[in-house]
Write a protein that holds these residues in place. Sequence first.
Motif, PDB file in Angstrom:
ATOM      1  N   LEU A   1       2.455  -1.301  16.653  1.00  0.00           N
ATOM      2  CA  LEU A   1       1.127  -1.290  16.558  1.00  0.00           C
ATOM      3  C   LEU A   1       0.741  -2.563  17.106  1.00  0.00           C
ATOM      4  CD1 LEU A   1      -0.119   0.535  13.544  1.00  0.00           C
ATOM      5  CD2 LEU A   1      -0.097   1.450  15.859  1.00  0.00           C
TER       6      LEU A   1
ATOM      7  N   TYR B   1       5.343   8.008  12.772  1.00  0.00           N
ATOM      8  CA  TYR B   1       5.832   7.174  11.569  1.00  0.00           C
ATOM      9  C   TYR B   1       5.525   7.717  10.459  1.00  0.00           C
ATOM     10  CZ  TYR B   1       8.087   4.122  15.009  1.00  0.00           C
ATOM     11  OH  TYR B   1       8.692   3.613  16.297  1.00  0.00           O
ATOM     12  N   LEU B   2       4.144   8.022  10.119  1.00  0.00           N
ATOM     13  CA  LEU B   2       3.725   8.583   8.917  1.00  0.00           C
ATOM     14  C   LEU B   2       4.343   9.843   8.440  1.00  0.00           C
ATOM     15  CD1 LEU B   2      -0.059   8.092   8.957  1.00  0.00           C
ATOM     16  CD2 LEU B   2       1.790   6.685   7.758  1.00  0.00           C
TER      17      LEU B   2
ATOM     18  N   ARG C   1      11.217  12.138   5.592  1.00  0.00           N
ATOM     19  CA  ARG C   1      12.393  11.659   4.941  1.00  0.00           C
ATOM     20  C   ARG C   1      12.598  11.039   3.623  1.00  0.00           C
ATOM     21  NH1 ARG C   1      12.854  13.017   9.584  1.00  0.00           N
ATOM     22  NH2 ARG C   1      13.300  14.749   8.102  1.00  0.00           N
ATOM     23  N   LEU C   2      11.347  10.545   2.933  1.00  0.00           N
ATOM     24  CA  LEU C   2      11.360  10.249   1.494  1.00  0.00           C
ATOM     25  C   LEU C   2      11.319  11.505   0.709  1.00  0.00           C
ATOM     26  CD1 LEU C   2       8.753   7.291   1.305  1.00  0.00           C
ATOM     27  CD2 LEU C   2      11.303   7.228   1.227  1.00  0.00           C
TER      28      LEU C   2
ATOM     29  N   ILE D   1       0.808  -1.002   0.098  1.00  0.00           N
ATOM     30  CA  ILE D   1       0.141   0.011  -0.053  1.00  0.00           C
ATOM     31  C   ILE D   1       0.868   1.310   0.016  1.00  0.00           C
ATOM     32  CG2 ILE D   1      -2.077  -1.254   1.068  1.00  0.00           C
ATOM     33  CD1 ILE D   1      -1.253   0.263   3.594  1.00  0.00           C
TER      34      ILE D   1
ATOM     35  N   ILE E   1       6.174   0.476  12.455  1.00  0.00           N
ATOM     36  CA  ILE E   1       4.960   0.707  12.489  1.00  0.00           C
ATOM     37  C   ILE E   1       4.408  -0.836  12.918  1.00  0.00           C
ATOM     38  CG2 ILE E   1       2.671   1.088  11.285  1.00  0.00           C
ATOM     39  CD1 ILE E   1       4.019   3.176   9.853  1.00  0.00           C
TER      40      ILE E   1
ATOM     41  N   GLU F   1       7.375  10.620   9.644  1.00  0.00           N
ATOM     42  CA  GLU F   1       8.858  10.648   9.332  1.00  0.00           C
ATOM     43  C   GLU F   1       8.826  10.092   8.015  1.00  0.00           C
ATOM     44  OE1 GLU F   1      11.889  10.371  11.024  1.00  0.00           O
ATOM     45  OE2 GLU F   1      10.736  11.968  12.223  1.00  0.00           O
ATOM     46  N   ILE F   2       7.875   8.917   7.683  1.00  0.00           N
ATOM     47  CA  ILE F   2       8.246   8.610   6.034  1.00  0.00           C
ATOM     48  C   ILE F   2       8.104   9.527   5.009  1.00  0.00           C
ATOM     49  CG2 ILE F   2       6.858   7.210   4.690  1.00  0.00           C
ATOM     50  CD1 ILE F   2       6.362   5.280   6.699  1.00  0.00           C
ATOM     51  N   ASP F   3       7.103  10.503   5.305  1.00  0.00           N
ATOM     52  CA  ASP F   3       6.578  11.286   4.511  1.00  0.00           C
ATOM     53  C   ASP F   3       8.034  12.270   4.212  1.00  0.00           C
ATOM     54  OD1 ASP F   3       4.544  12.240   2.483  1.00  0.00           O
ATOM     55  OD2 ASP F   3       4.815  14.247   3.543  1.00  0.00           O
TER      56      ASP F   3
ATOM     57  N   TYR G   1      10.766   2.135   8.420  1.00  0.00           N
ATOM     58  CA  TYR G   1       9.446   2.638   9.107  1.00  0.00           C
ATOM     59  C   TYR G   1       8.433   1.593   9.205  1.00  0.00           C
ATOM     60  CZ  TYR G   1      12.055   6.915   9.914  1.00  0.00           C
ATOM     61  OH  TYR G   1      12.816   8.070  10.093  1.00  0.00           O
TER      62      TYR G   1
ATOM     63  N   SER H   1      -0.237  15.097   2.192  1.00  0.00           N
ATOM     64  CA  SER H   1       0.444  13.907   1.918  1.00  0.00           C
ATOM     65  C   SER H   1       0.299  12.880   3.064  1.00  0.00           C
ATOM     66  CB  SER H   1       2.048  14.129   1.699  1.00  0.00           C
ATOM     67  OG  SER H   1       2.469  13.066   1.296  1.00  0.00           O
TER      68      SER H   1
ATOM     69  N   ILE I   1       1.365   6.911  17.720  1.00  0.00           N
ATOM     70  CA  ILE I   1       2.475   6.050  17.404  1.00  0.00           C
ATOM     71  C   ILE I   1       2.471   5.929  15.941  1.00  0.00           C
ATOM     72  CG2 ILE I   1       3.455   3.525  17.123  1.00  0.00           C
ATOM     73  CD1 ILE I   1       2.565   3.360  19.905  1.00  0.00           C
ATOM     74  N   ALA I   2       1.422   5.671  15.047  1.00  0.00           N
ATOM     75  CA  ALA I   2       1.396   5.717  13.797  1.00  0.00           C
ATOM     76  C   ALA I   2       1.588   7.241  13.156  1.00  0.00           C
ATOM     77  CB  ALA I   2       0.034   5.216  13.441  1.00  0.00           C
TER      78      ALA I   2
ATOM     79  N   GLU J   1      -3.190  11.404   3.047  1.00  0.00           N
ATOM     80  CA  GLU J   1      -3.248  10.506   2.106  1.00  0.00           C
ATOM     81  C   GLU J   1      -2.799   9.033   2.966  1.00  0.00           C
ATOM     82  OE1 GLU J   1      -2.864  13.260  -1.832  1.00  0.00           O
ATOM     83  OE2 GLU J   1      -1.395  12.083  -0.988  1.00  0.00           O
ATOM     84  N   ALA J   2      -1.443   9.145   3.443  1.00  0.00           N
ATOM     85  CA  ALA J   2      -0.722   8.081   3.853  1.00  0.00           C
ATOM     86  C   ALA J   2      -1.694   7.557   5.042  1.00  0.00           C
ATOM     87  CB  ALA J   2       0.630   8.522   4.419  1.00  0.00           C
TER      88      ALA J   2
ATOM     89  N   LYS K   1       1.155   5.087  -2.744  1.00  0.00           N
ATOM     90  CA  LYS K   1       1.378   6.348  -2.431  1.00  0.00           C
ATOM     91  C   LYS K   1       2.491   6.721  -3.037  1.00  0.00           C
ATOM     92  CE  LYS K   1       1.225  10.096   0.739  1.00  0.00           C
ATOM     93  NZ  LYS K   1       1.142  10.668  -0.457  1.00  0.00           N
ATOM     94  N   TYR K   2       3.477   6.312  -2.665  1.00  0.00           N
ATOM     95  CA  TYR K   2       4.889   6.699  -3.072  1.00  0.00           C
ATOM     96  C   TYR K   2       5.450   5.833  -4.091  1.00  0.00           C
ATOM     97  CZ  TYR K   2       4.544   9.292   1.494  1.00  0.00           C
ATOM     98  OH  TYR K   2       4.188   9.964   2.627  1.00  0.00           O
TER      99      TYR K   2
ATOM    100  N   LEU L   1      -3.115   3.833   5.401  1.00  0.00           N
ATOM    101  CA  LEU L   1      -2.787   3.018   6.403  1.00  0.00           C
ATOM    102  C   LEU L   1      -3.858   2.271   7.407  1.00  0.00           C
ATOM    103  CD1 LEU L   1       0.178   2.309   7.824  1.00  0.00           C
ATOM    104  CD2 LEU L   1      -0.607   3.911   9.706  1.00  0.00           C
TER     105      LEU L   1
END
Lengths: 332, 332, 332, 332, 332, 332
Positions: free
Chosen positions: A285, B277-278, B284-285, A177, A281, B280-282, A277, B170, B273-274, B173-174, A181-182, B178
């Motif tokens: 979780l 990380y979302l 860092r990418l 998933i 996650i 961070e991912i967005d 990540y 963004s 928590i989620a 959307e993530a 998105k990416y 999730l």
Amino acid sequence: MAEKGLFIEQLQSGGVATLQALVKVKELRPKRNGGFYLRLLLGDRTGELEAKVWDSPQETGGLFEQDDIVKVRGTIETYNDKPQLIVQRIRRCESKEFEEADFCPVSKHDPDVMLSRLYGFAASVVDPCVRVLLQSILGDPEITEPLKVAPAAMRLHHPCRGGLVEHLVSICEAAEILVQKYSRLNRDWLIAGAILHDLGKIGELGTSRRLGYTTRGQLLGHIGIGLEILDKHWVRFPDFSLEVKTILQHLIISHHGEVGKGALRAPMFPEAIALHYLDEIDARLEQAWRTIDQTPASEAWTAYVPSLQRQLYCGPSRDDSATVPQAVEMST
Amino acid sequence: MAEKGLFIEQLQSGGVATLQALVKVKELRPKRNGGFYLRLLLGDRTGELEAKVWDSPQETGGLFEQDDIVKVRGTIETYNDKPQLIVQRIRRCESKEFEEADFCPVSKHDPDVMLSRLYGFAASVVDPCVRVLLQSILGDPEITEPLKVAPAAMRLHHPCRGGLVEHLVSICEAAEILVQKYSRLNRDWLIAGAILHDLGKIGELGTSRRLGYTTRGQLLGHIGIGLEILDKHWVRFPDFSLEVKTILQHLIISHHGEVGKGALRAPMFPEAIALHYLDEIDARLEQAWRTIDQTPASEAWTAYVPSLQRQLYCGPSRDDSATVPQAVEMST
Amino acid sequence: MAEKGLFIEQLQSGGVATLQALVKVKELRPKRNGGFYLRLLLGDRTGELEAKVWDSPQETGGLFEQDDIVKVRGTIETYNDKPQLIVQRIRRCESKEFEEADFCPVSKHDPDVMLSRLYGFAASVVDPCVRVLLQSILGDPEITEPLKVAPAAMRLHHPCRGGLVEHLVSICEAAEILVQKYSRLNRDWLIAGAILHDLGKIGELGTSRRLGYTTRGQLLGHIGIGLEILDKHWVRFPDFSLEVKTILQHLIISHHGEVGKGALRAPMFPEAIALHYLDEIDARLEQAWRTIDQTPASEAWTAYVPSLQRQLYCGPSRDDSATVPQAVEMST
Amino acid sequence: MAEKGLFIEQLQSGGVATLQALVKVKELRPKRNGGFYLRLLLGDRTGELEAKVWDSPQETGGLFEQDDIVKVRGTIETYNDKPQLIVQRIRRCESKEFEEADFCPVSKHDPDVMLSRLYGFAASVVDPCVRVLLQSILGDPEITEPLKVAPAAMRLHHPCRGGLVEHLVSICEAAEILVQKYSRLNRDWLIAGAILHDLGKIGELGTSRRLGYTTRGQLLGHIGIGLEILDKHWVRFPDFSLEVKTILQHLIISHHGEVGKGALRAPMFPEAIALHYLDEIDARLEQAWRTIDQTPASEAWTAYVPSLQRQLYCGPSRDDSATVPQAVEMST
Amino acid sequence: MAEKGLFIEQLQSGGVATLQALVKVKELRPKRNGGFYLRLLLGDRTGELEAKVWDSPQETGGLFEQDDIVKVRGTIETYNDKPQLIVQRIRRCESKEFEEADFCPVSKHDPDVMLSRLYGFAASVVDPCVRVLLQSILGDPEITEPLKVAPAAMRLHHPCRGGLVEHLVSICEAAEILVQKYSRLNRDWLIAGAILHDLGKIGELGTSRRLGYTTRGQLLGHIGIGLEILDKHWVRFPDFSLEVKTILQHLIISHHGEVGKGALRAPMFPEAIALHYLDEIDARLEQAWRTIDQTPASEAWTAYVPSLQRQLYCGPSRDDSATVPQAVEMST
Amino acid sequence: MAEKGLFIEQLQSGGVATLQALVKVKELRPKRNGGFYLRLLLGDRTGELEAKVWDSPQETGGLFEQDDIVKVRGTIETYNDKPQLIVQRIRRCESKEFEEADFCPVSKHDPDVMLSRLYGFAASVVDPCVRVLLQSILGDPEITEPLKVAPAAMRLHHPCRGGLVEHLVSICEAAEILVQKYSRLNRDWLIAGAILHDLGKIGELGTSRRLGYTTRGQLLGHIGIGLEILDKHWVRFPDFSLEVKTILQHLIISHHGEVGKGALRAPMFPEAIALHYLDEIDARLEQAWRTIDQTPASEAWTAYVPSLQRQLYCGPSRDDSATVPQAVEMST
């Protein structure tokens, strides 16, 4: 079908009992007056029980191995204030005779189903080199047999039989998933990383029903063992690009995210960053919800979680039953 | 339509030039022999230029403000080995006259579109309390006007005009995807956290075309300012549950993940928590790909990235043109 | 006057007892054969006691609340090797009927006196805006009522009922004398910071006689709650300078001194720096002396203090009585 | 009286100049064609200047030492694009001939006054043992002569000639007022700690007009040297209590507060805890105000301060002059 | 014999020059008016030089490779204020024609001698399995060829051609003597660890005359590559004990001593502990003496060493020549 | 010869027993009905025993001191479920009457032999200044008497009577062999550092048979006390070079290697660097082997070692006896 018989916490001194149990320890011990007896430590999900075999200890001991499930019958005595079983009959149980979950924590997901989903993800990889390598690894019974039963951790996350393959599948799904998105992420690398990153845990934590580290696991960690697994199958493909092998190795060694947290290298390209990540996650979780579910519904907070260095909040109004007593009207 | 005229790097000493420029500094300075002159520092995406207004400096200075785009005409002289513009005419440009991207880095996404998508996410929240609060916040021009232009950071990620709202969308959307996988997550809280967590950056980084911290931003950070925004709108809803307000506040103050990384509290429930990380991912990418894209195609590695304390790997065979010279056969 | 009756550690099985006690837990529980009983956990400064109400549990339970002090009479039985009270009569005590210190640790200072000294400091502030804001806050019963009983911490420093207001007054006093020496410090800001910095603890630690964190306290910390208190009163003064509000907010969020120790920002101006150290001195000295005073006079060292990661030295020749046995001459 | 002559930044090539200067480097160097010349590096608070003595270099070099102030006359030439002085006459200046502050940063406080205040604090100590020891130390010219000129640090706080004794007096004063509030503190120990804790800096940073570490200072630090000073004087008092000596040693070795910040031990009793914070307050406030005062009044923020890892806020509306240009009305 | 010709720092504009140089960069570049030219960056131990080949660039470029030593003749022009060589003739040099040390730092020890000593240590291992494995590795030209030239680090220790094998031999020697004292150490494991622990640096730092990381080196580190080398040879011995393999793997992955310093596991048995310290001693002493030797004899302290976060002390009275000027008597 | 009599773990209630024991606590306590009794806590290597002297407690208490070994005879009663000795006769034992190792852990090496080897190393120092200083220190009975019995640590390494001198000799030996390989090391400094670095432990850990910190030890650490010892003897040699004294002081204060690990300075020259690692190797290997030797031979891993934050691996096939049960054939 399974016939557990009594659970250990139900045993009472003085009678005869028949039950299925996990053999946690098996050892021949010298008797005071010569000869040997067989000492067993039995267990199920409700507790542990000392047991002794006085007759034909060696022959009896040859009938089963540590970590087997046995059916045992004997009398319950009290020794040092604790119950103890004097074994009369004992035999190894076949896997169809018992319910795994009676003896140790077990994943809710069927490991064969999980494994076939993992095959599916491997098969979906577009790069033929990577795909064939993954299929080689997932076609190796030395990998898949332990993978069906290995836990993902002793305590932190998915700490149950079959927990590892459940975790790997879950990260593959999350990778799937995330790629939606990416879309610039290389799906092949991410799926390969999802499958390979924790695979070394089959050697680190082993397949024992008692969760715990193996000696190799302590000395090498799952990253060291994971590299070894990759190498073992990689040599089968002489034309495999060294560049892509390096990508896969980096995904394994960097998935802990920081050198101070056990990574050999910090993640150095987008897929390695994303894999780290996704792993976090999924692990955090699972750990959070499991910890919350183990907390009495009347509590708003879990017990302190050492690995997270905090308590977790169970959320508002979780306990429907808890409100019942309050519904009972109290006069002023 | 935009008429940029010359870019600063194209200017040559000795002639007359007309160009559009960003006013980076505007100050009245005393002349040696009495009176004042107006000193300007002009800029566009290619460089900076000193400029001076000798005539009617006060009236001229009243025509525009620092951070405006102006159209300016004058002669180019050399002063201290650098070109300098002696201004003859200068006036403020309307927003339709110029291209923002000629003067500062700008998000590729239209901020109005981004904003309307953010409205859409707010409107999709099921809990009416949370939804109405989010709509109140996103209906406040004191929020939305700066939100259209604020960056998400000075350098780390989305460091461009409109970068903040792009980042918020963004993460929404993530969050959306999730929740598909981890269906136990409370979608309302996660969407609310995605919208609110970085909103304080409108006050931390401000709306200036020159990216930089405001004084309030340095003293309070976007977490402190974000709490203030939440409070400002929360008081409009006297019946709003304190429990849910607390959830939203916690999502804001915990989204950095660890106390040592600027969180006031570590995330204490699954949605917090989620969200961490979302985020961070967005971030860092975006940072990784932008850094890779700024690296010459002939390089396999980016420059050292201080905030990540590493270089990033651009991946194998990225440079098609780079292979051209190798295609030119070289005799042995 | 207070009539404590027996202390819990004095109770003996088999008789009838009358005593005052703190209600630590109150819950209706189902009886095996239908209906409910009321289970209580009672306490005083000497220990805890299980209690049960079999008759009219609901009506009885409506007579008092958890955290109340009750007068109770009943018979002492033994259950699971521990004494248990079967309640015959129970009623809520008024505050004038008991001594707070019989049930939980209590500040040696009268909270009303402390509070009026805090008013005095607020009134001494010269900047009218800051003064009026502080007076608004200290005039709000939602602040002052809990402030009279809140502790400053669960264990670290001033861990007693009324400990918070005692700590705030103490820092105001210390600020007063520091300003004498470092006259460039802005006294108004320092006094405001001294009053506001820990005020959020009224919501973090609450007012319960059993010291402990509230759910809001765990999720937001006293810094998050402190900002909320400031905001609540600040909105009452539309003309209040945003610059000064920012100063006050920064004093609250930076008073822990380092981001790694829970500050949202490191202190960025002299008054914030000074406030941090004044807070540390007051807290650490109170903690040190209290810990030393709890150490037997014969010991030169306190027990290990986890929060300080060290033992503390009680100093030379503290124990006069300890020398007595040595004064008794021993023959060779 | 002082006759500085020209400052180095005022020198122009081609003429004859007379000026006072600090001798930063003095060395005999071989000439290409045999013999030696004397190379000097001169300095004052405005810059540095290369100088050469071609005639009688050895005799001339014997007239003064490195770190002396000299009066020098010569011609200014240009060498390698920089001005260079060809010395015609040079002689050492007596201390009454020049102003220290023309050559290096100097404390605003007269070191003799500071030293006599330090004597006063030593004399005020009640415990005769401690008092006599302090008086012995402060009566030792090997201590007091360097103490009059030593800085408290190279850059961090009180980085000027006489800065150390200024800092010691300041902490004594702060200790005095702290004892008023926390009367349980042992004033004698605190005053002794205030005097002794940084005394080793006379050997660590030395007495040179060019601030810098000595070799002993680098190898031992001021804590190691401070212990040595204490030991040197302690041996003069055979009856001095070992217990009290230990207290004083601990005050020296613990004053940095944490092992990770250079303390040999964390502070283990209240006076050591208090001394650490008094030292921090005095150093950080001096550093903050000095840094703010070096910042242009038009700036709200100082430059980044590496040792604090932050910028400091200069406060609102500091710049009266800055508002002048704004007072000049600008037409719209 | 070697004929270096001019060194780069000796080149003067305007003439014809002949010299040997290292080819640091070689690339075909398009000419403005079509066709290509060959751009070179040449270097020797004294500096770098831009060079261009206008005639037959492709044929010429085929005569040598990047990292080769070439003999080149051409005219020196000035371009952008820097000298530039217009190449007339260029050819690759054979290894016997030049001195390696003219072009890059080179170990003082002959790599063939070093390598044969390493064979000797391998041959001295008593356990036949371990011995044969080490001999297999050291008999593999893919290992030994790069091992002859690889450095041990870019800057930290043994940063020169041949530095790695010098370092490995040195640790074997140190292991030898340590075993004399701590005779309980397993000499076989320690020697094996000494040989294997850094072997991955042949792939991490490569064999280029320009010291630097390879892409594999950055992504995997020498620990990852070292494990791969071990695996490659281990598969040749099907009967090799898995237990002993694990020991060797652990020696490789733990030799950095702490997880935070790049070890995958902390050392978990005495030989792994000893290996870590032997590695540290050898690296730190080489680094210290090299740094001291690079410091002018007149200085008591080296420049700041970033990797050690300190300066190093060169010791007392190191500079005999420095005392000469002082021996020249100076009159008073 | 030693006549231990019974060990404490062998004592049985109800009879008369005679044994030698260590006096761990001795105190006069008031009797309920007036007068005093003597309460003792006795111990040997097998456990602890409460004891009471009812008759002539003061005279009896004068016959021996805490930390003495006594011969005691009395009757064993049971008090609070534990055995208790009612003393009939008790007297102090001379050192020749008992075996130290019966009462506390004792080094396997004769302290007099160790000490004479330390003298030998001191005598081998070439620099006469350093040699004479070391001989002065090792000739001081205030040093050597405690040195014969002091431990090197409470738990970490050489935690036994005589462990310190054993450790110092061991490091001297290791220094000796290191100098063979790294001949540029200054042997004199290294030997001096080996002797001096931990000498302060005689004051830190003291000479008690019960291992533990002294008050001075807690407040100053062995580095602070070690500097004091050096200073005490250094003043005896007025001509001793300050430069060399500084070298010796630095060796003491830097031997922990990093400021964060208790060093006052990081090691700044090669001998200080080497000393740190020699100390680490000797301490860690002793600790590792002792921990492994305390682990049952059937275990592959030691218990968790808190100071190392890991378990240690005992190595393959250590347990010969453990294989016995496996040798007993088990039928299938």
